[in-house]
Motif scaffolding. Structure first.
Motif, PDB file in Angstrom:
ATOM      1  N   TYR A  42      91.232  27.949  59.539  1.00 50.90           N
ATOM      2  CA  TYR A  42      91.267  27.798  61.027  1.00 50.90           C
ATOM      3  C   TYR A  42      91.076  28.955  62.052  1.00 50.90           C
ATOM      4  O   TYR A  42      91.878  29.123  62.857  1.00 50.90           O
ATOM      5  N   PHE A  50      86.319  21.638  62.057  1.00 50.87           N
ATOM      6  CA  PHE A  50      87.113  20.639  61.531  1.00 50.87           C
ATOM      7  C   PHE A  50      87.236  19.701  62.572  1.00 50.87           C
ATOM      8  O   PHE A  50      87.048  18.316  61.932  1.00 50.87           O
ATOM      9  N   ILE A  53      84.064  17.591  61.475  1.00 54.33           N
ATOM     10  CA  ILE A  53      84.576  16.919  60.103  1.00 54.33           C
ATOM     11  C   ILE A  53      85.208  15.619  60.642  1.00 54.33           C
ATOM     12  O   ILE A  53      84.828  14.580  60.065  1.00 54.33           O
ATOM     13  N   TYR A  59      84.390  11.164  56.638  1.00 58.50           N
ATOM     14  CA  TYR A  59      85.604  11.517  56.697  1.00 58.50           C
ATOM     15  C   TYR A  59      86.472  10.394  57.419  1.00 58.50           C
ATOM     16  O   TYR A  59      86.609  10.262  58.622  1.00 58.50           O
ATOM     17  N   GLY A 163      98.192  13.382  59.947  1.00 57.52           N
ATOM     18  CA  GLY A 163      96.948  14.080  59.556  1.00 57.52           C
ATOM     19  C   GLY A 163      96.925  14.321  57.946  1.00 57.52           C
ATOM     20  O   GLY A 163      95.973  14.810  57.591  1.00 57.52           O
ATOM     21  N   SER A 164      97.950  13.745  57.444  1.00 60.02           N
ATOM     22  CA  SER A 164      97.839  13.907  55.889  1.00 60.02           C
ATOM     23  C   SER A 164      97.841  15.543  55.561  1.00 60.02           C
ATOM     24  O   SER A 164      97.584  16.182  54.698  1.00 60.02           O
ATOM     25  N   ASN A 168      98.059  19.170  51.986  1.00 64.96           N
ATOM     26  CA  ASN A 168      97.569  20.567  51.464  1.00 64.96           C
ATOM     27  C   ASN A 168      98.645  21.143  50.604  1.00 64.96           C
ATOM     28  O   ASN A 168      98.660  22.443  49.965  1.00 64.96           O
ATOM     29  N   TYR A 208      84.822  14.906  51.425  1.00 67.38           N
ATOM     30  CA  TYR A 208      84.951  16.175  51.298  1.00 67.38           C
ATOM     31  C   TYR A 208      83.560  16.802  51.055  1.00 67.38           C
ATOM     32  O   TYR A 208      83.484  18.098  50.796  1.00 67.38           O
ATOM     33  N   PHE A 218      82.160  24.500  56.714  1.00 70.86           N
ATOM     34  CA  PHE A 218      83.768  24.681  57.110  1.00 70.86           C
ATOM     35  C   PHE A 218      84.289  25.541  55.944  1.00 70.86           C
ATOM     36  O   PHE A 218      84.899  26.682  56.083  1.00 70.86           O
ATOM     37  N   MET A 254      88.621  21.650  46.711  1.00 71.10           N
ATOM     38  CA  MET A 254      87.386  22.278  47.158  1.00 71.10           C
ATOM     39  C   MET A 254      87.209  23.723  46.588  1.00 71.10           C
ATOM     40  O   MET A 254      88.309  24.611  46.501  1.00 71.10           O
ATOM     41  N   GLU A 282      91.093  24.955  48.417  1.00 72.43           N
ATOM     42  CA  GLU A 282      91.826  23.708  49.045  1.00 72.43           C
ATOM     43  C   GLU A 282      92.287  22.816  47.956  1.00 72.43           C
ATOM     44  O   GLU A 282      91.313  22.303  47.131  1.00 72.43           O
ATOM     45  N   SER A 284      93.962  18.881  48.469  1.00 74.10           N
ATOM     46  CA  SER A 284      93.873  17.897  49.371  1.00 74.10           C
ATOM     47  C   SER A 284      94.696  16.802  48.427  1.00 74.10           C
ATOM     48  O   SER A 284      93.933  15.910  47.928  1.00 74.10           O
TER      49      SER A 284
END
Ligand code: AVJ
Length: 326
Positions: A42, A50, A53, A59, A163-164, A168, A208, A218, A254, A282, A284
């Motif tokens: 970020y 993002f 996305i 998404y 946002g879940s 992460n 994703y 991203f 990812m 990442e 998720s």
């Protein structure tokens, strides 16, 4: 080989954030499975990507969660005491909190995020629209214990973690986070958490790995950022974005896959890549309602209510500590 020597001699020329970034990158890229933390996605470009996305047709999480918050705002608001302080963990855009604030008058709002500048701008705009609300932005790493502003210490607390973002965290870290949130918010607190649900791989993977390639940009932006901020020489055309569903671990992964044997240079170190070798960027995690409830319980919370959309794509959970029941 001690990779820290190189970075430490450079570190005095870098500010402390950049030095920490440099150390994390060198650590991550010298592991057997190379990895980089998703928290570094970020920068300005990454934050803009993002947002893009969240608008992609594939998404589903953002628009599904917004739909639940919009449709259930009154029910959710009924769980928030009228004089409460809402503490948002990892606050970014204020779209979601506005839905709750519009449904219900609360006394105070404490957005907590590492990137202090952004939450201050957002807090100012929110203050203009909700003049009665006491807004206390707090620049802190919400994954670690922090102290709430004295002004809200005596108010009933409601944590908000949409946002879940919890996805992460490794399951062990998610547990620690929920425990520390309970300590921060204190006895009698409640919490409202958005959690993405396990579902068919044919829906998960495209979310994703979108057709327009925004998620790929991203992911690759992380290498652009490392080149720019740390002076590395990643060849962007030699890495490809990959998203896979790891069903055993209940997570989307990812990766950035090296398309050939190559070397990258960073602080005088040579980092070798074999063709097909990846950097894991990442995880998720996806939950079932039951697995999330069990996690919350293990962290000392009691699941109180839970809402999903009609297709059970996403969930919003209300959890409470002992003593918050009326
Ligand atoms: C911000 C962590 C919730 O995991 O869905 C979106 C980040 N990464 N597309 C997610 C993300 C790639 C997002 N979270």
């Amino acid at each position: 080989m001690n990779v820290h020597v190189a970075v430490q001699t450079q570190a005095h020329r870098l500010d402390s954030n950049t030095a920490a970034f440099a150390r994390d990158v060198l650590d991550g890229l010298t592991k057997p499975q190379k990895e980089l933390s998703p928290k570094y996605f970020y920068d300005d470009t990454g934050s803009e990507l993002f947002v893009e996305i969240t608008r992609l047709p594939e998404y589903y999480p953002t628009r599904t969660e917004l739909g639940i918050l919009r449709g259930r705002a009154a029910e959710i608001a009924a769980l928030i005491p009228p004089d409460a302080a809402i503490v948002e963990f990892g606050a970014g855009a204020t779209t979601k909190i506005r839905l709750l604030l519009a449904a219900h008058q609360v006394a105070a709002y404490v957005p907590v995020d590492i990137s202090g500048d952004f939450i201050i701008t957002q807090a100012e705009a929110l203050q203009r629209d909700f003049p009665q609300l006491a807004v206390h932005p707090l620049a802190a790493d919400f994954t670690k214990p922090f102290a709430l502003p004295p002004a809200v210490r005596d108010l009933p607390k409601v944590g908000f973690f949409p946002g879940s973002t919890i996805g992460n965290f490794e399951p062990q870290e998610a547990l620690r986070f929920l425990e520390s949130a309970r300590d921060i918010l204190g006895h009698g607190a409640r919490m409202i958490i958005g959690v993405d649900l396990e579902k068919d791989e044919n829906v998960l993977v495209p979310a994703y790995d979108d057709a327009a390639g925004v998620t790929a940009q991203f992911n690759l932006n992380l290498l652009i950022r490392i080149n720019r901020e740390l002076g590395a020489d990643f060849d962007l055309s030699a890495f490809a974005h990959r998203a896979i569903y790891n069903r055993d671990q209940h997570r989307i992964e990812m990766h950035l896959v090296s398309l050939r044997d190559q070397s990258v240079h960073l602080f005088g170190e040579r980092i070798g890549f074999r063709a097909g070798e990846s950097i894991h960027t990442e995880n998720s995690y996806k939950y079932s309602l039951e697995r999330f409830r069990a996690l919350a319980q293990q962290a000392g919370w009691t699941p109180a209510r839970c809402w999903t959309d009609a297709d059970a794509m996403f969930s919003v959970h209300a959890i409470e500590t002992n003593g918050s029941r009326v």
